[in-house]
Design a protein around this motif. Sequence first.
Motif, PDB file in Angstrom:
ATOM      1  N   CYS A  96       0.859  -1.179   0.000  1.00 53.73           N
ATOM      2  CA  CYS A  96       0.000   0.000   0.000  1.00 53.73           C
ATOM      3  C   CYS A  96       0.899   1.234   0.000  1.00 53.73           C
ATOM      4  O   CYS A  96       1.952   1.239   0.659  1.00 53.73           O
ATOM      5  CB  CYS A  96      -0.876  -0.030   1.251  1.00 53.73           C
ATOM      6  N   ALA A  97       0.490   2.282  -0.716  1.00 51.91           N
ATOM      7  CA  ALA A  97       1.300   3.492  -0.796  1.00 51.91           C
ATOM      8  C   ALA A  97       0.411   4.723  -0.816  1.00 51.91           C
ATOM      9  O   ALA A  97      -0.749   4.652  -1.245  1.00 51.91           O
ATOM     10  CB  ALA A  97       2.182   3.455  -2.039  1.00 51.91           C
ATOM     11  N   ALA A  98       0.965   5.834  -0.383  1.00 55.75           N
ATOM     12  CA  ALA A  98       0.220   7.088  -0.336  1.00 55.75           C
ATOM     13  C   ALA A  98       1.021   8.197  -1.010  1.00 55.75           C
ATOM     14  O   ALA A  98       2.241   8.281  -0.845  1.00 55.75           O
ATOM     15  CB  ALA A  98      -0.083   7.472   1.111  1.00 55.75           C
ATOM     16  N   ARG A  99       0.323   9.026  -1.771  1.00 61.27           N
ATOM     17  CA  ARG A  99       0.940  10.172  -2.412  1.00 61.27           C
ATOM     18  C   ARG A  99       0.199  11.424  -1.959  1.00 61.27           C
ATOM     19  O   ARG A  99      -1.012  11.561  -2.173  1.00 61.27           O
ATOM     20  CB  ARG A  99       0.861  10.053  -3.937  1.00 61.27           C
ATOM     21  N   ALA A 100       0.938  12.334  -1.351  1.00 60.12           N
ATOM     22  CA  ALA A 100       0.331  13.566  -0.857  1.00 60.12           C
ATOM     23  C   ALA A 100      -0.130  14.439  -2.020  1.00 60.12           C
ATOM     24  O   ALA A 100       0.416  14.364  -3.120  1.00 60.12           O
ATOM     25  CB  ALA A 100       1.336  14.322   0.003  1.00 60.12           C
ATOM     26  N   ASP A 101      -1.120  15.245  -1.773  1.00 59.58           N
ATOM     27  CA  ASP A 101      -1.652  16.151  -2.788  1.00 59.58           C
ATOM     28  C   ASP A 101      -0.550  17.053  -3.316  1.00 59.58           C
ATOM     29  O   ASP A 101       0.149  17.714  -2.531  1.00 59.58           O
ATOM     30  CB  ASP A 101      -2.786  16.985  -2.183  1.00 59.58           C
ATOM     31  N   GLY A 102      -0.328  17.033  -4.612  1.00 59.27           N
ATOM     32  CA  GLY A 102       0.704  17.859  -5.212  1.00 59.27           C
ATOM     33  C   GLY A 102       2.062  17.198  -5.339  1.00 59.27           C
ATOM     34  O   GLY A 102       2.961  17.726  -6.009  1.00 59.27           O
ATOM     35  N   ALA A 103       2.233  16.062  -4.692  1.00 60.82           N
ATOM     36  CA  ALA A 103       3.514  15.362  -4.759  1.00 60.82           C
ATOM     37  C   ALA A 103       3.634  14.588  -6.068  1.00 60.82           C
ATOM     38  O   ALA A 103       2.645  14.147  -6.634  1.00 60.82           O
ATOM     39  CB  ALA A 103       3.665  14.415  -3.579  1.00 60.82           C
ATOM     40  N   ALA A 104       4.866  14.419  -6.526  1.00 59.49           N
ATOM     41  CA  ALA A 104       5.090  13.711  -7.784  1.00 59.49           C
ATOM     42  C   ALA A 104       5.067  12.204  -7.592  1.00 59.49           C
ATOM     43  O   ALA A 104       4.681  11.465  -8.504  1.00 59.49           O
ATOM     44  CB  ALA A 104       6.418  14.144  -8.390  1.00 59.49           C
ATOM     45  N   ASP A 105       5.497  11.743  -6.441  1.00 63.91           N
ATOM     46  CA  ASP A 105       5.649  10.299  -6.221  1.00 63.91           C
ATOM     47  C   ASP A 105       4.913   9.853  -4.965  1.00 63.91           C
ATOM     48  O   ASP A 105       4.564  10.665  -4.102  1.00 63.91           O
ATOM     49  CB  ASP A 105       7.133   9.948  -6.075  1.00 63.91           C
ATOM     50  N   PHE A 106       4.719   8.549  -4.860  1.00 66.14           N
ATOM     51  CA  PHE A 106       4.200   7.948  -3.639  1.00 66.14           C
ATOM     52  C   PHE A 106       5.330   7.959  -2.612  1.00 66.14           C
ATOM     53  O   PHE A 106       6.369   7.340  -2.820  1.00 66.14           O
ATOM     54  CB  PHE A 106       3.721   6.520  -3.913  1.00 66.14           C
ATOM     55  N   GLY A 107       5.120   8.665  -1.509  1.00 71.28           N
ATOM     56  CA  GLY A 107       6.195   8.855  -0.545  1.00 71.28           C
ATOM     57  C   GLY A 107       6.072   8.022   0.717  1.00 71.28           C
ATOM     58  O   GLY A 107       7.026   7.938   1.480  1.00 71.28           O
ATOM     59  N   SER A 108       4.916   7.409   0.936  1.00 70.14           N
ATOM     60  CA  SER A 108       4.707   6.588   2.121  1.00 70.14           C
ATOM     61  C   SER A 108       4.362   5.176   1.685  1.00 70.14           C
ATOM     62  O   SER A 108       3.523   4.994   0.789  1.00 70.14           O
ATOM     63  CB  SER A 108       3.585   7.157   2.988  1.00 70.14           C
TER      64      SER A 108
END
Length: 119
Positions: A96-108
Amino acid sequence: QVQLVESGGGLVQAGGSLRLFCAASGRTFSGYTMGWFRQAPGKGREFVAGIRWSRGSTYYADSVKGRFTISRDNAKSAVYLQMNSLKPEDTAVYYCAARADGAADFGSWGQGTQVTVSS
């Protein structure tokens, strides 16, 4: 960052179903695009499915389209992956992964859960 924990993996026969669950904690869940990725033995990590915060629109890899369904429950900070008509080639560790609003990549990223499909 948001912390992610997956569960629901296991061993299933070809043609069977599994439902993966991802629990998010830490920063607010709102605004994050959530995704599922997988990594099979000896292969790189590949995208499986994603669901956006706005309108909950979904998108899938061609290899799982029509068989897998991603969904989210924002009130519970949870994401699900319903996997039907499983094939041996779906065998992998699922993340499972999360990408913050506006971020280019999945960071979590979560730690992963093993899915094994026997023929």
